[in-house]
Write a protein that holds these residues in place. Structure first.
Motif, PDB file in Angstrom:
ATOM      1  N   MET A 230       1.236  14.992-104.824  1.00 19.87           N
ATOM      2  CA  MET A 230       1.232  16.048-105.332  1.00 19.87           C
ATOM      3  C   MET A 230       0.320  17.085-105.544  1.00 19.87           C
ATOM      4  O   MET A 230       0.563  17.848-105.338  1.00 19.87           O
ATOM      5  CB  MET A 230       1.663  15.517-107.191  1.00 19.87           C
ATOM      6  N   ASP A 231      -1.166  16.077-105.085  1.00 14.85           N
ATOM      7  CA  ASP A 231      -2.123  16.817-104.908  1.00 14.85           C
ATOM      8  C   ASP A 231      -2.724  17.533-104.012  1.00 14.85           C
ATOM      9  O   ASP A 231      -2.908  18.835-103.466  1.00 14.85           O
ATOM     10  CB  ASP A 231      -3.331  15.796-104.940  1.00 14.85           C
ATOM     11  N   ALA A 232      -1.766  16.757-102.312  1.00 15.33           N
ATOM     12  CA  ALA A 232      -1.613  17.713-101.203  1.00 15.33           C
ATOM     13  C   ALA A 232      -1.055  18.618-101.476  1.00 15.33           C
ATOM     14  O   ALA A 232      -1.125  20.392-101.057  1.00 15.33           O
ATOM     15  CB  ALA A 232      -0.951  17.216-100.105  1.00 15.33           C
TER      16      ALA A 232
ATOM     17  N   GLU B 139      -0.082  19.793 -93.856  1.00 18.44           N
ATOM     18  CA  GLU B 139      -0.793  18.388 -92.958  1.00 18.44           C
ATOM     19  C   GLU B 139      -0.613  16.869 -93.544  1.00 18.44           C
ATOM     20  O   GLU B 139      -0.110  15.558 -93.449  1.00 18.44           O
ATOM     21  CB  GLU B 139      -2.133  18.738 -92.074  1.00 18.44           C
ATOM     22  N   THR B 140      -1.788  17.080 -95.147  1.00 16.71           N
ATOM     23  CA  THR B 140      -1.429  15.960 -95.320  1.00 16.71           C
ATOM     24  C   THR B 140      -0.193  15.867 -96.102  1.00 16.71           C
ATOM     25  O   THR B 140      -0.372  14.709 -96.597  1.00 16.71           O
ATOM     26  CB  THR B 140      -3.386  16.252 -97.132  1.00 16.71           C
ATOM     27  N   ALA B 141       0.101  16.439 -96.543  1.00 14.69           N
ATOM     28  CA  ALA B 141       1.786  16.336 -97.614  1.00 14.69           C
ATOM     29  C   ALA B 141       2.429  15.064 -96.322  1.00 14.69           C
ATOM     30  O   ALA B 141       2.947  13.971 -96.700  1.00 14.69           O
ATOM     31  CB  ALA B 141       2.075  17.799 -98.012  1.00 14.69           C
ATOM     32  N   ASN B 142       2.493  15.981 -95.150  1.00 18.31           N
ATOM     33  CA  ASN B 142       3.547  14.684 -94.037  1.00 18.31           C
ATOM     34  C   ASN B 142       2.507  13.734 -94.185  1.00 18.31           C
ATOM     35  O   ASN B 142       3.460  12.382 -93.567  1.00 18.31           O
ATOM     36  CB  ASN B 142       3.533  15.985 -93.167  1.00 18.31           C
ATOM     37  N   GLN B 143       1.312  13.339 -93.941  1.00 12.33           N
ATOM     38  CA  GLN B 143       0.402  12.091 -93.407  1.00 12.33           C
ATOM     39  C   GLN B 143       0.639  11.288 -95.093  1.00 12.33           C
ATOM     40  O   GLN B 143       1.370  10.125 -94.073  1.00 12.33           O
ATOM     41  CB  GLN B 143      -0.879  12.408 -93.376  1.00 12.33           C
ATOM     42  N   VAL B 144       0.721  12.012 -96.192  1.00 14.61           N
ATOM     43  CA  VAL B 144       1.494  11.031 -96.953  1.00 14.61           C
ATOM     44  C   VAL B 144       2.505  10.128 -96.966  1.00 14.61           C
ATOM     45  O   VAL B 144       3.164   8.993 -97.287  1.00 14.61           O
ATOM     46  CB  VAL B 144       0.983  11.734 -98.623  1.00 14.61           C
ATOM     47  N   ILE B 145       3.790  11.745 -96.614  1.00 14.09           N
ATOM     48  CA  ILE B 145       5.084  11.202 -96.739  1.00 14.09           C
ATOM     49  C   ILE B 145       4.950   9.936 -95.264  1.00 14.09           C
ATOM     50  O   ILE B 145       5.811   8.767 -95.762  1.00 14.09           O
ATOM     51  CB  ILE B 145       5.961  12.193 -96.248  1.00 14.09           C
TER      52      ILE B 145
ATOM     53  N   HIS C  55      12.059  18.426 -95.451  1.00 17.63           N
ATOM     54  CA  HIS C  55      11.635  16.814 -95.023  1.00 17.63           C
ATOM     55  C   HIS C  55      13.506  16.208 -96.110  1.00 17.63           C
ATOM     56  O   HIS C  55      13.625  15.247 -95.425  1.00 17.63           O
ATOM     57  CB  HIS C  55      11.235  15.652 -95.993  1.00 17.63           C
ATOM     58  N   LEU C  56      14.316  16.904 -97.030  1.00 19.36           N
ATOM     59  CA  LEU C  56      15.449  15.868 -97.476  1.00 19.36           C
ATOM     60  C   LEU C  56      15.916  16.592 -96.381  1.00 19.36           C
ATOM     61  O   LEU C  56      17.047  15.855 -95.914  1.00 19.36           O
ATOM     62  CB  LEU C  56      15.259  16.220 -98.595  1.00 19.36           C
ATOM     63  N   LEU C  57      16.054  17.968 -95.909  1.00 18.52           N
ATOM     64  CA  LEU C  57      17.228  18.473 -95.026  1.00 18.52           C
ATOM     65  C   LEU C  57      16.768  17.402 -93.999  1.00 18.52           C
ATOM     66  O   LEU C  57      18.652  16.973 -92.857  1.00 18.52           O
ATOM     67  CB  LEU C  57      17.629  19.670 -94.594  1.00 18.52           C
ATOM     68  N   MET C  58      16.032  17.311 -93.710  1.00 15.05           N
ATOM     69  CA  MET C  58      15.588  16.721 -91.927  1.00 15.05           C
ATOM     70  C   MET C  58      16.523  15.145 -92.135  1.00 15.05           C
ATOM     71  O   MET C  58      17.211  14.742 -91.718  1.00 15.05           O
ATOM     72  CB  MET C  58      14.374  16.740 -92.254  1.00 15.05           C
ATOM     73  N   TRP C  59      16.361  14.424 -92.892  1.00 15.59           N
ATOM     74  CA  TRP C  59      16.903  13.250 -93.556  1.00 15.59           C
ATOM     75  C   TRP C  59      18.890  13.454 -93.850  1.00 15.59           C
ATOM     76  O   TRP C  59      19.015  12.466 -92.968  1.00 15.59           O
ATOM     77  CB  TRP C  59      16.042  12.753 -94.142  1.00 15.59           C
TER      78      TRP C  59
END
Length: 323
Positions: A117-119, A126-132, A180-184
């Protein structure tokens, strides 16, 4: 006891050549050879002529790793996660089952939720992708969707409605998660050879986060999913459903007006035999429970997980040979 030993031995017996394993796992023969050379994984036996043979157990391990890679893990991370799960005796079965979450998962998932959420609020993709990616090394994708991404969709909407974030930030966050959801959704496991589930937002409904999460979770259970997304007009849906011979139609409405629009779906959908089953859910029916009795069809429950579990049971009942 003797029966168990026999089954284990059969599971470990080298039976499949590399071509068969490639088809079973959707991993190329070249990649299988590279993984074996680089990571000593998967394990293979050799024929007298030097050709690789793999056991059913090794095929299952490969399928597990492939799912993690499709979810965004690096190959080396996925293989380490496999070894860790095997050491802990917690390796999830490939046979798809709806996930029942433990309360013990709450604290670490809450940490990932807050970090993500913070990212997103800080516009840091970039940080959001890293957290995921980090979360996926510790938890199955189902947990990430139900306990992290779903609540963040809600939190982002609340933050926008309360004026704590602007429209641009709300769009950035939701579209990042949607990507991300569409990729999954595109990279799920092989589907069962059955009639599809059609997923559509109610006419006028623009909030598709819950519907998209539902699509990914059903796809992970190997159901054939056709995702139509936002604000689908009922007259257009009728011809489409007839053409694809849908087994089930699922509508989602997050707000009251689109939910009311579903009251007349029977007028438009085809009178085929058998007629597709119709289910519905969404925030509108939680906020206005009186609407539930106004909409023909099956109410899918108050939570996303309830909906997934009910749809999974319905589809298995429609396809008894899969039991």
């Amino acid at each position: 006891m003797s029966q168990h030993r026999s089954e284990t031995t059969a599971d470990e017996e080298p039976l499949f050549n590399i071509g068969a394993v490639s088809r079973m796992t959707d991993i190329s023969e070249t990649t299988l050879r590279v993984w074996e050379r680089r990571y000593s994984f998967p394990r293979s036996a050799r024929t007298v002529g030097g050709h690789r043979l793999y056991s059913q157990q090794e095929v299952t391990r490969l399928q597990w790793v492939k799912l993690r890679v499709d979810e965004g893990m690096q190959t080396s991370q996925a293989i380490r996660a496999l070894h860790q799960a095997e050491r802990e005796g917690s390796l999830f079965q490939i046979a798809p089952q709806p996930f029942v979450r433990s309360s013990e998962q709450g604290d670490p998932l809450e940490v990932f939720r807050q970090r993500l959420m913070d990212a997103l609020v800080q516009h840091d993709a970039e940080t959001a992708n890293q957290v995921i990616g980090e979360a996926l090394t510790l938890f199955p994708l189902e947990y990430l969707i139900l306990d992290v991404i779903g609540p963040i969709f809600h939190d982002i909407g609340e933050a926008w409605s309360e004026g704590r974030i602007d429209v641009a930030t709300e769009h950035f966050a939701t579209y990042h998660l949607r990507h991300h959801l569409l990729m999954w959704l595109r990279t799920g496991p092989p589907t069962y050879p059955v009639k599809p589930v059609v997923l559509a937002c109610a006419p006028g409904e623009l909030h598709e986060g819950s519907l998209l999460m539902l699509a990914v979770l059903l796809r992970r259970l190997r159901w054939h999913v056709i995702y139509l997304g936002q604000t689908v007009p009922l007259p257009d849906l009728a011809a489409f459903v007839a053409d694809v011979e849908a087994a089930l139609i699922v509508f989602v409405a997050m707000t009251e007006e689109p939910a009311w629009a579903l009251a007349g779906w029977q007028r438009w959908l085809p009178e085929t035999t058998p007629r597709p089953a119709v289910g519905f859910g969404g925030r509108a029916f939680i906020d206005h429970p009186e609407l539930i009795d106004m909409i023909p069809g099956i109410f899918l429950g108050r939570t996303l997980q309830e909906g997934v579990e009910l749809i999974n049971r319905m589809l298995h009942d429609m396809n008894p040979l899969l039991r």
